[in-house]
Scaffold this motif. Structure first.
Motif, PDB file in Angstrom:
ATOM      1  N   ILE A   1       0.346  -1.271  -0.024  1.00 30.50           N
ATOM      2  CA  ILE A   1       0.020  -0.149  -0.514  1.00 30.50           C
ATOM      3  C   ILE A   1       0.706   1.323  -0.321  1.00 30.50           C
ATOM      4  CG2 ILE A   1      -1.388   0.928   0.708  1.00 30.50           C
ATOM      5  CD1 ILE A   1      -3.843  -1.257   1.911  1.00 30.50           C
ATOM      6  N   ARG A   2       0.827   1.783  -1.006  1.00 31.30           N
ATOM      7  CA  ARG A   2       1.939   2.790  -1.134  1.00 31.30           C
ATOM      8  C   ARG A   2       1.206   3.996  -0.566  1.00 31.30           C
ATOM      9  NH1 ARG A   2       0.462   3.320  -7.634  1.00 31.30           N
ATOM     10  NH2 ARG A   2       0.117   4.927  -6.686  1.00 31.30           N
ATOM     11  N   ASP A   3       2.428   4.854  -0.070  1.00 30.38           N
ATOM     12  CA  ASP A   3       1.451   6.396   0.571  1.00 30.38           C
ATOM     13  C   ASP A   3       0.535   7.304   0.038  1.00 30.38           C
ATOM     14  OD1 ASP A   3       3.819   6.743   2.038  1.00 30.38           O
ATOM     15  OD2 ASP A   3       5.806   7.070   1.032  1.00 30.38           O
ATOM     16  N   ASP A   4       0.062   7.200  -0.765  1.00 30.61           N
ATOM     17  CA  ASP A   4      -1.177   7.909  -1.774  1.00 30.61           C
ATOM     18  C   ASP A   4      -2.108   6.964  -1.697  1.00 30.61           C
ATOM     19  OD1 ASP A   4      -0.378   5.411  -3.648  1.00 30.61           O
ATOM     20  OD2 ASP A   4      -0.760   6.578  -4.885  1.00 30.61           O
ATOM     21  N   GLY A   5      -1.921   5.617  -0.641  1.00 34.93           N
ATOM     22  CA  GLY A   5      -2.867   4.360  -0.405  1.00 34.93           C
ATOM     23  C   GLY A   5      -3.486   3.741  -0.803  1.00 34.93           C
ATOM     24  N   VAL A   6      -2.774   3.851  -2.455  1.00 29.72           N
ATOM     25  CA  VAL A   6      -3.036   2.759  -3.783  1.00 29.72           C
ATOM     26  C   VAL A   6      -2.153   1.163  -3.346  1.00 29.72           C
ATOM     27  CG1 VAL A   6      -2.985   1.983  -5.881  1.00 29.72           C
ATOM     28  CG2 VAL A   6      -3.914   4.898  -4.777  1.00 29.72           C
ATOM     29  N   GLY A   7      -3.216   0.343  -3.498  1.00 29.51           N
ATOM     30  CA  GLY A   7      -2.176  -0.856  -2.947  1.00 29.51           C
ATOM     31  C   GLY A   7      -1.302  -0.983  -4.694  1.00 29.51           C
ATOM     32  N   MET A   8      -1.292  -2.357  -4.051  1.00 31.91           N
ATOM     33  CA  MET A   8      -0.371  -3.087  -5.821  1.00 31.91           C
ATOM     34  C   MET A   8      -0.019  -4.451  -5.097  1.00 31.91           C
ATOM     35  SD  MET A   8       2.155  -0.643  -6.903  1.00 31.91           S
ATOM     36  CE  MET A   8       4.336  -0.365  -5.996  1.00 31.91           C
ATOM     37  N   GLU A   9      -0.163  -5.746  -6.195  1.00 33.22           N
ATOM     38  CA  GLU A   9       0.451  -6.567  -5.941  1.00 33.22           C
ATOM     39  C   GLU A   9       1.144  -7.002  -6.822  1.00 33.22           C
ATOM     40  OE1 GLU A   9      -2.327  -9.998  -5.224  1.00 33.22           O
ATOM     41  OE2 GLU A   9      -3.268  -9.319  -7.498  1.00 33.22           O
ATOM     42  N   GLU A  10       1.722  -7.808  -6.655  1.00 34.59           N
ATOM     43  CA  GLU A  10       2.761  -9.104  -8.091  1.00 34.59           C
ATOM     44  C   GLU A  10       4.198  -7.993  -7.304  1.00 34.59           C
ATOM     45  OE1 GLU A  10       3.124 -11.142 -10.659  1.00 34.59           O
ATOM     46  OE2 GLU A  10       1.390 -11.820 -10.051  1.00 34.59           O
ATOM     47  N   SER A  11       4.922  -9.292  -7.023  1.00 35.80           N
ATOM     48  CA  SER A  11       6.747  -8.927  -6.332  1.00 35.80           C
ATOM     49  C   SER A  11       7.712  -8.522  -7.476  1.00 35.80           C
ATOM     50  CB  SER A  11       6.871 -10.441  -6.385  1.00 35.80           C
ATOM     51  OG  SER A  11       6.978 -11.049  -7.518  1.00 35.80           O
ATOM     52  N   ALA A  12       7.248  -8.406  -9.022  1.00 34.85           N
ATOM     53  CA  ALA A  12       8.709  -7.794  -9.797  1.00 34.85           C
ATOM     54  C   ALA A  12       8.030  -6.367 -10.057  1.00 34.85           C
ATOM     55  CB  ALA A  12       8.161  -8.551 -11.084  1.00 34.85           C
ATOM     56  N   LEU A  13       6.563  -5.899  -9.606  1.00 36.84           N
ATOM     57  CA  LEU A  13       5.934  -4.771  -9.921  1.00 36.84           C
ATOM     58  C   LEU A  13       6.460  -4.016  -8.597  1.00 36.84           C
ATOM     59  CD1 LEU A  13       4.658  -2.285 -10.763  1.00 36.84           C
ATOM     60  CD2 LEU A  13       2.634  -4.075  -9.549  1.00 36.84           C
ATOM     61  N   ILE A  14       5.973  -4.445  -7.034  1.00 38.25           N
ATOM     62  CA  ILE A  14       6.344  -3.732  -5.928  1.00 38.25           C
ATOM     63  C   ILE A  14       8.408  -3.708  -5.953  1.00 38.25           C
ATOM     64  CG2 ILE A  14       6.175  -4.411  -3.148  1.00 38.25           C
ATOM     65  CD1 ILE A  14       3.781  -6.454  -3.246  1.00 38.25           C
ATOM     66  N   CYS A  15       8.589  -4.739  -6.736  1.00 40.18           N
ATOM     67  CA  CYS A  15      10.213  -4.628  -6.111  1.00 40.18           C
ATOM     68  C   CYS A  15      10.539  -3.483  -6.392  1.00 40.18           C
ATOM     69  CB  CYS A  15      11.049  -5.535  -6.387  1.00 40.18           C
ATOM     70  SG  CYS A  15      10.584  -7.237  -5.606  1.00 40.18           S
ATOM     71  N   ASP A  16      10.537  -3.621  -8.181  1.00 39.37           N
ATOM     72  CA  ASP A  16      10.472  -2.036  -8.689  1.00 39.37           C
ATOM     73  C   ASP A  16      10.385  -0.672  -8.416  1.00 39.37           C
ATOM     74  OD1 ASP A  16      12.008  -3.070 -11.548  1.00 39.37           O
ATOM     75  OD2 ASP A  16      10.442  -2.554 -13.017  1.00 39.37           O
ATOM     76  N   TYR A  17       9.120  -0.737  -8.103  1.00 43.20           N
ATOM     77  CA  TYR A  17       8.459   0.762  -7.475  1.00 43.20           C
ATOM     78  C   TYR A  17       9.464   0.444  -6.040  1.00 43.20           C
ATOM     79  CZ  TYR A  17       5.370   3.361  -4.696  1.00 43.20           C
ATOM     80  OH  TYR A  17       4.415   5.138  -4.987  1.00 43.20           O
ATOM     81  N   LEU A  18       9.562   0.072  -4.780  1.00 43.28           N
ATOM     82  CA  LEU A  18      10.625   0.035  -4.646  1.00 43.28           C
ATOM     83  C   LEU A  18      11.884   0.565  -4.874  1.00 43.28           C
ATOM     84  CD1 LEU A  18       9.477  -2.890  -2.232  1.00 43.28           C
ATOM     85  CD2 LEU A  18       8.681  -0.297  -1.660  1.00 43.28           C
ATOM     86  N   ASP A  19      12.538   0.167  -5.366  1.00 44.92           N
ATOM     87  CA  ASP A  19      13.696  -0.175  -6.013  1.00 44.92           C
ATOM     88  C   ASP A  19      14.448   1.573  -6.818  1.00 44.92           C
ATOM     89  OD1 ASP A  19      16.417  -0.191  -6.409  1.00 44.92           O
ATOM     90  OD2 ASP A  19      15.946  -1.510  -8.695  1.00 44.92           O
ATOM     91  N   ARG A  20      12.989   2.545  -6.868  1.00 46.78           N
ATOM     92  CA  ARG A  20      12.870   3.602  -7.746  1.00 46.78           C
ATOM     93  C   ARG A  20      12.504   4.533  -7.053  1.00 46.78           C
ATOM     94  NH1 ARG A  20      13.918   0.012 -11.642  1.00 46.78           N
ATOM     95  NH2 ARG A  20      14.002   1.115 -13.808  1.00 46.78           N
ATOM     96  N   LEU A  21      12.394   4.138  -5.937  1.00 48.16           N
ATOM     97  CA  LEU A  21      11.344   5.286  -5.036  1.00 48.16           C
ATOM     98  C   LEU A  21      12.543   6.714  -4.339  1.00 48.16           C
ATOM     99  CD1 LEU A  21       9.592   3.580  -1.828  1.00 48.16           C
ATOM    100  CD2 LEU A  21       8.924   5.258  -3.282  1.00 48.16           C
ATOM    101  N   ASP A  22      14.121   6.192  -4.992  1.00 50.89           N
ATOM    102  CA  ASP A  22      14.905   6.949  -4.323  1.00 50.89           C
ATOM    103  C   ASP A  22      15.265   7.341  -6.152  1.00 50.89           C
ATOM    104  OD1 ASP A  22      15.985   5.387  -5.118  1.00 50.89           O
ATOM    105  OD2 ASP A  22      17.994   4.821  -3.422  1.00 50.89           O
ATOM    106  N   GLY A  23      14.818   7.097  -6.460  1.00 52.71           N
ATOM    107  CA  GLY A  23      15.343   8.010  -7.922  1.00 52.71           C
ATOM    108  C   GLY A  23      16.893   6.971  -8.428  1.00 52.71           C
ATOM    109  N   GLN A  24      17.391   6.043  -8.035  1.00 54.39           N
ATOM    110  CA  GLN A  24      18.230   5.436  -8.341  1.00 54.39           C
ATOM    111  C   GLN A  24      18.350   3.658  -7.723  1.00 54.39           C
ATOM    112  OE1 GLN A  24      20.997   7.583  -5.128  1.00 54.39           O
ATOM    113  NE2 GLN A  24      21.917   8.554  -6.830  1.00 54.39           N
ATOM    114  N   PRO A  25      17.693   3.102  -8.787  1.00 58.76           N
ATOM    115  CA  PRO A  25      16.746   2.264  -9.042  1.00 58.76           C
ATOM    116  C   PRO A  25      18.904   0.912  -9.231  1.00 58.76           C
ATOM    117  CG  PRO A  25      16.204   3.026 -11.008  1.00 58.76           C
ATOM    118  CD  PRO A  25      16.916   3.866  -9.917  1.00 58.76           C
TER     119      PRO A  25
END
Ligand SMILES: N[C@@H](CCC(=O)N[C@@H](CS)C(=O)NCC(=O)O)C(=O)O
Length: 203
Positions: free
Chosen positions: A55-79
């Protein structure tokens, strides 16, 4: 942010590892979900009932490990988990597919084992055991790829989480006859992020 997991899920483990590797522990609250239980309150959070779920900071939830890993990896703009672009990208995606295939097969195997004994399908168990043997044999060669060495990337993450399921599936004994894979795995498994997320034995 909230990351829903179960301690034994290899898919959730991938996301948990990214949280630790990227130093996101203060930003991401890791919550154990109750999956595979009728009327679990978790179903009101994630309708699929699966983990991982972010569940992201904007309240939207998402599943799928690859997507979540990518999203978390990109939070700081330096994947850091990305695989190379350009010509090498096909090779990376090919290997990612091969690692996913092992992970998905072993996950089916593990799922069968958590069913009551009289509901388990010997056909499924045997099919997945044989699939894993063929794929582990293939990985003993593929592990030589430069993509499987150097900085941790998402192909390595997927394969390591698949092999780590040995802790939950007593018959998934992939180490014998695969010295290169064993050495590779032990190096990755020694990372604090892997040690901190090791799955419990299947009880
Ligand atoms: N394709 C999904 C697979 C997720 C998945 O199958 N998770 C399992 C745990 S390993 C789960 O939540 N199972 C609960 C259920 O099926 O109800 C991903 O990559 O995240």
């Amino acid at each position: 942010m909230k990351l829903y997991i179960t301690p034994g899920s290899p898919y959730a483990r991938m996301a948990r590892i990214v949280v630790i590797e990227k130093g996101l522990e203060k930003r991401v609250e890791v919550i154990t979900a109750r999956t595979r239980a009728a009327d679990s309150p978790y179903y009101r959070i994630n309708p699929s009932g699966r983990v991982p779920y972010l569940i992201r900071d904007d309240g939207v939830g998402m599943e799928e490990s690859a997507l979540i890993c990518d999203y978390l990896d990109r939070l700081d703009g330096q994947p850091v988990f990305d695989v190379p672009a350009g010509g090498e990208a096909w090779e990376a995606r090919r290997l990612e597919g091969l690692a996913r295939s092992l992970l998905d097969g072993i996950a089916v195997w593990g799922r069968e084992l958590v069913r009551p004994e009289n509901e388990r399908s010997p056909t499924v168990l045997l099919h997945e055991a044989h699939r894993s043997e063929r794929l582990v044999d293939a990985w003993e060669t593929e592990i030589a790829s430069p993509l499987m060495h150097g900085a941790l990337n998402r192909v390595q993450l997927t394969l390591a989480c698949a092999l780590g399921l040995e802790a939950r599936i007593p018959d998934f004994r992939w180490r014998a006859g695969h010295p290169r894979l064993r050495e590779w795995f032990e190096r990755i498994a020694a990372r604090p992020s892997f040690a901190a997320t090791a799955p419990p034995a299947n009880t």
